[in-house]
Structures are given as structure tokens and as C-alpha cells.
Design a protein around this motif. Structure first.
Motif, short mmCIF file in Angstrom:
data_model
loop_
_atom_site.label_atom_id
_atom_site.label_comp_id
_atom_site.label_asym_id
_atom_site.label_seq_id
_atom_site.Cartn_x
_atom_site.Cartn_y
_atom_site.Cartn_z
N ASP A 92 0.84 -1.19 0.00
CA ASP A 92 0.00 0.00 0.00
C ASP A 92 0.88 1.25 0.00
O ASP A 92 1.89 1.32 0.72
N LEU A 93 0.47 2.23 -0.80
CA LEU A 93 1.20 3.50 -0.86
C LEU A 93 0.41 4.52 -0.05
O LEU A 93 -0.68 4.94 -0.44
N ILE A 94 0.93 4.88 1.11
CA ILE A 94 0.26 5.80 2.03
C ILE A 94 1.05 7.10 2.08
O ILE A 94 2.26 7.09 2.35
N TYR A 95 0.36 8.20 1.82
CA TYR A 95 1.02 9.51 1.82
C TYR A 95 0.93 10.21 3.17
O TYR A 95 1.53 11.28 3.33
N SER A 96 0.20 9.65 4.12
CA SER A 96 0.11 10.27 5.44
C SER A 96 1.06 9.57 6.40
O SER A 96 1.48 8.43 6.18
N GLU A 97 1.40 10.26 7.47
CA GLU A 97 2.27 9.72 8.50
C GLU A 97 1.47 9.54 9.78
O GLU A 97 0.65 10.39 10.14
N GLN A 98 1.70 8.44 10.47
CA GLN A 98 0.92 8.11 11.64
C GLN A 98 1.72 8.32 12.90
O GLN A 98 2.92 8.03 12.96
N MET A 99 1.03 8.85 13.94
CA MET A 99 1.64 9.06 15.25
C MET A 99 0.62 8.62 16.29
O MET A 99 -0.22 9.40 16.74
N GLY A 100 0.67 7.32 16.66
CA GLY A 100 -0.37 6.78 17.53
C GLY A 100 -1.68 6.75 16.78
O GLY A 100 -1.81 6.14 15.71
N GLU A 101 -2.69 7.41 17.34
CA GLU A 101 -3.98 7.55 16.65
C GLU A 101 -4.07 8.86 15.88
O GLU A 101 -5.11 9.16 15.31
N ASP A 102 -2.99 9.62 15.87
CA ASP A 102 -2.92 10.84 15.06
C ASP A 102 -2.36 10.51 13.68
O ASP A 102 -1.68 9.50 13.49
N ALA A 103 -2.60 11.39 12.74
CA ALA A 103 -2.01 11.28 11.41
C ALA A 103 -1.85 12.69 10.85
O ALA A 103 -2.59 13.62 11.22
N PHE A 104 -0.89 12.85 9.95
CA PHE A 104 -0.67 14.16 9.33
C PHE A 104 -0.01 13.97 7.97
O PHE A 104 0.51 12.89 7.65
N PHE A 105 -0.03 15.02 7.17
CA PHE A 105 0.70 15.04 5.90
C PHE A 105 1.32 16.41 5.73
O PHE A 105 0.88 17.40 6.35
N ARG A 106 2.30 16.48 4.86
CA ARG A 106 3.00 17.74 4.58
C ARG A 106 3.26 17.85 3.08
O ARG A 106 3.65 16.89 2.43
N ARG A 107 3.04 19.03 2.56
CA ARG A 107 3.36 19.37 1.18
C ARG A 107 3.95 20.77 1.15
O ARG A 107 3.89 21.49 2.15
N ASN A 108 4.49 21.15 0.00
CA ASN A 108 5.02 22.52 -0.09
C ASN A 108 3.93 23.57 -0.24
O ASN A 108 4.21 24.77 -0.20
N ASP A 109 2.65 23.12 -0.39
CA ASP A 109 1.55 24.08 -0.50
C ASP A 109 0.38 23.73 0.42
O ASP A 109 -0.67 24.37 0.34
N ALA A 110 0.53 22.73 1.29
CA ALA A 110 -0.57 22.36 2.17
C ALA A 110 -0.04 21.49 3.31
O ALA A 110 0.95 20.77 3.17
N ILE A 111 -0.74 21.56 4.45
CA ILE A 111 -0.46 20.71 5.59
C ILE A 111 -1.79 20.28 6.20
O ILE A 111 -2.82 20.95 6.01
N GLY A 112 -1.78 19.17 6.93
CA GLY A 112 -3.01 18.71 7.54
C GLY A 112 -2.72 17.76 8.69
O GLY A 112 -1.70 17.04 8.69
N VAL A 113 -3.61 17.74 9.69
CA VAL A 113 -3.52 16.81 10.81
C VAL A 113 -4.92 16.25 11.09
O VAL A 113 -5.94 16.89 10.81
N ALA A 114 -4.95 15.03 11.63
CA ALA A 114 -6.19 14.39 12.04
C ALA A 114 -5.92 13.64 13.33
O ALA A 114 -4.84 13.08 13.53
#
Length: 419
Positions: free
Chosen positions: A152-174
Motif C-alpha cells: 500500500d502507498l500511504i502519503y500520510s504519517e501516523q503518530m499513535g492515533e494521530d495522522a498528518f501530511f505535509r506538502r510545499n503548499d498544504a499541511i493537515g492533521v487528524a
């Protein structure tokens, strides 16, 4: 007469005759009247006949030039010449009875290639870093995470039950809602949070794909629509996997100098400029410790998110984190850490900041939040303050997963007109 002298005189006569012949057929020149000469331009009457053209037949030509005007201000200006077709011999005649209307050429456009067009908007990108800690869990209290398969190709990173992603034009956390623990064997809020961030990243990738119609709507991106499409895909995947769960989410998309934010739940985002706050989001809570959330059985929808459009400047710092950060650090604590990290990179005597690594700042924030979360004595925390305001006894920090994303606004090296 000496033969050489005779040939010399004949040559000069022929040369003079040829010169007059060429001058007769030369087009008339239009005088140029300067703006400062118009008021002093006098009336003029010019009659002029060209010299006779040499030929084998003898022809008698009378030339009577008559000129009446003041040429004190037109020393180097040629006279206006017009032809008179009624004469047997072509005799151009020009008659001026008043100030002559000047013949003006259209001015050539002037381009200043070094002047900045005020209509051009700055083109910024993110330099980013991310850090976090997962809280300790016992096997009896929580089932193992639903980890992705190797293929599986996953673009998000997991931290426990948290997840986030990073780009040069956007960021996000869940933040996966931990309240699902022990309620259902199929509950996996960590999987749902990771899928939300993964599909948000994939949806934003479409705006960089020249073969996708979204490429031509790059400037029209809406974080709420991104959140909606990510939510739809995540719900579909959860049903296929037989998993239930829910999460809070925060997205921030940068377009030129505008930061577009959609925040649902108790995640947070702050914008720091010159070591001070210019923006801080607020939590969305149904009740104490019961945030808005997206997922199984939740009535909340992406359209319920708080939406903000913030104008940013170069070197602005964006802090985004889950409640593990904002439940353990007050705003003044976050600002104090930022100042301590930024001060060594500031130009003495000014507010200019040299480029620094945002990863260092995210590490410092995450480490401080973890220190507070592990301390249950002699320490204040935002979560403790809110709990006591609601009538609950609580002391110290809140143990939770901690995810911090730091983005610094920088100039883009790409062409702003690439689309």
C-alpha cells in the motif's frame, strides 16, 4: 586651357547636374514642428520649381522662388513642399496661412522590465517540519493498530492515533477519537485518521497533474471540498475493510499569499508573525472533551468546519497540531518556545529572520508538550483549566498522542505563471 583642367570642369558640371536630377525626384520631406515652436510659427508661402532635367532637347524653364516667412526659429527645418498638377511643368507649391497642424507619430510603448507589476501576487511555498509522540497503550486497553500492507502507498504519517501530511503548499492533521476504545472490536480510529490525511494528500496532488482538469483550477482550491472528498473516500474504504472509527481534522492550503483553512474538531492552527500571534483557531466542541468529528455514526459533516482565509507574509510561521499539543501548552508557552528558537536567527536590530529549519521548532514544541503531558503534579495545562471550569477535578497535563506540524512561508522558486 590645360586638358586636365578642362576635363575637371566638365566632370564637376556633370556631377552637379546629376545631383539636381536626383533631388528633383526625391520625395518631399514633412517639416517637424517642435511643441515649443508652435506659438511662434509664422505664415509661410513657398513656391519652388525643381531644376531642369538635362536632355538632348533644349527647353526653356523659368524658376521664380518666392518665400515669405520668419525662419528665425526654424533654422534647421525643411520647407513643406506640394506639387501643382495644373502647371505644364511640375511646380510644387505649398501655401500655409496659419499655424500648421503637426503630424504626430504614435508614441512607442515603454517597458520597464525591472518594475514590479502591482497586480502580481506573491508566490509562496512552505518549508515544513513535523514531530510527535504516541502515548503508551496496553494491549488489554486497545487493539493493535490496523497497519497498512507493504504494497500500500500511504502519503500520510501516523503518530499513535494521530495522522498528518505535509506538502510545499498544504499541511493537515487528524486525531483519531479515542472514545472508540473498548466499544467495538472493529473500532480503529487510527486507521480512519490515517485514511483521511492520505486521501486529502491524493486529492491535492490532482492540482499538480497537467492531465487532470483540477490543474487549471489551481487557484480555486477549497479546503472544505478537499475535506469532503477525503471523507467520502475514507468512509468507503472503512466499509470495505469492516472498520469503524472517527477523527477530527484540520487542513490548511496555501495559494500565493492566502492561507485557506478548514478546521473541524479540537485540532488547532496558529499563525505567528514577528514573534506574535496574528491568528489562532478555536475548538469545536459539542460538550467538554466531546469534539466535532467525522466518521462512523457522527452527524458532523465537512461543511460544519470553521473556514478561514488568512493573508500571510514571508517568514510567517504556521503551527498546526492535534489536541495533544494545545491541551498541554498555553498560547504563551508556544510563543515563548518560538521566540527562543527564532532569536538566534534574527538580524540584530531588526525583525528580519534568516532561514532556519522548521524541524527544530517542531521538535521543541513536541518535546515540551510531552513533558507537560507526563507531569501530573505542580503544573498547569489548558486541559486542566477547562476541566475545572466544567466542574471536573483534574491536575497536570493530559496524556495523549502529540502531533506537531510547523510550516514557514518562503518565496517560491517556481515561475508564478506556470499555469
Amino acid at each position: 586651357m590645360h586638358p586636365k583642367t578642362h576635363f575637371s570642369l566638365v566632370g564637376k558640371q556633370l556631377e552637379s547636374s546629376l545631383w539636381h536630377q536626383q533631388r528633383a525626384v526625391r520625395p518631399a520631406l514633412v517639416p517637424i514642428v517642435r511643441p515649443w515652436q508652435r506659438n511662434n510659427h509664422a505664415a509661410a508661402v513657398v513656391e519652388w520649381t525643381p531644376p531642369p532635367t538635362p536632355s538632348t532637347t533644349t527647353t526653356t524653364t523659368t524658376t521664380t522662388p518666392t518665400t515669405t516667412f520668419d525662419t528665425s526659429h526654424l533654422q534647421h527645418q525643411p520647407a513643406r513642399v506640394a506639387s501643382n498638377s495644373s502647371s505644364a511643368v511640375a511646380e510644387p507649391t505649398t501655401t500655409t496661412t496659419g499655424p500648421a497642424a503637426p503630424t504626430r507619430l504614435a508614441p512607442l510603448p515603454l517597458y520597464d522590465f525591472f518594475q514590479k507589476n502591482p497586480s502580481d501576487r506573491p508566490n509562496f511555498v512552505f518549508a515544513h517540519g513535523a514531530s510527535g509522540f504516541a502515548k503508551r497503550r496496553t494491549k488489554l486497553h486497545r487493539k493493535p493498530y490496523h497497519l497498512p500492507q507493504q504494497d500500500d502507498l500511504i502519503y500520510s504519517e501516523q503518530m499513535g492515533e494521530d495522522a498528518f501530511f505535509r506538502r510545499n503548499d498544504a499541511i493537515g492533521v487528524a486525531d483519531g477519537v479515542g472514545g472508540w476504545a473498548g466499544t467495538n472490536q472493529a473500532a480503529d480510529p487510527a486507521y480512519f485518521a490515517r485514511q483521511m490525511m492520505h486521501h486529502a494528500y491524493v486529492e491535492l496532488e490532482r492540482f499538480d497533474n497537467v492531465d487532470d482538469p483540477c490543474f487549471y483550477n489551481y487557484d480555486d482550491v477549497d479546503p472544505v471540498q478537499i475535506l469532503q472528498k477525503s471523507y467520502d473516500e475514507s468512509m468507503q474504504q472503512a466499509q470495505l475493510q469492516g472498520i469503524v472509527g472517527s477523527c477530527t481534522a484540520c487542513l490548511a492550503v496555501l495559494r500565493h499569499d492566502e492561507l485557506r483553512i478548514a478546521n473541524l474538531g479540537d485540532c488547532g492552527i496558529s499563525v505567528i508573525r514577528q514573534n506574535d500571534y496574528v491568528f489562532r483557531s478555536e475548538e469545536q466542541q459539542h460538550s467538554f472533551n466531546f469534539p466535532y468529528q467525522l466518521g462512523t455514526g457522527s452527524p458532523d459533516q465537512p461543511k460544519d468546519a470553521h473556514v478561514f482565509n488568512i493573508k500571510v507574509e514571508k517568514n510567517d510561521i504556521i503551527i498546526m497540531g492535534t489536541d495533544g499539543l494545545y491541551d498541554n501548552l498555553f498560547d504563551k508557552d508556544i510563543l515563548s518556545i518560538i521566540r527562543s528558537q527564532i532569536t538566534p536567527y534574527m538580524h540584530p536590530g531588526s525583525n528580519k529572520v534568516f532561514q532556519f529549519e522548521p524541524q527544530r521548532l517542531s521538535d521543541a514544541l513536541a518535546m515540551r508538550a510531552k513533558t507537560v503531558s507526563d507531569n501530573k503534579r505542580n503544573i498547569d495545562s489548558p486541559f486542566q483549566t477547562r476541566a475545572m471550569d466544567e466542574g471536573f477535578y483534574y491536575q497536570g497535563g493530559k496524556k495523549d498522542d502529540i502531533s506537531v506540524v510547523v510550516a514557514v512561508v518562503r518565496d517560491s522558486e517556481d515561475s508564478p505563471n506556470r499555469r
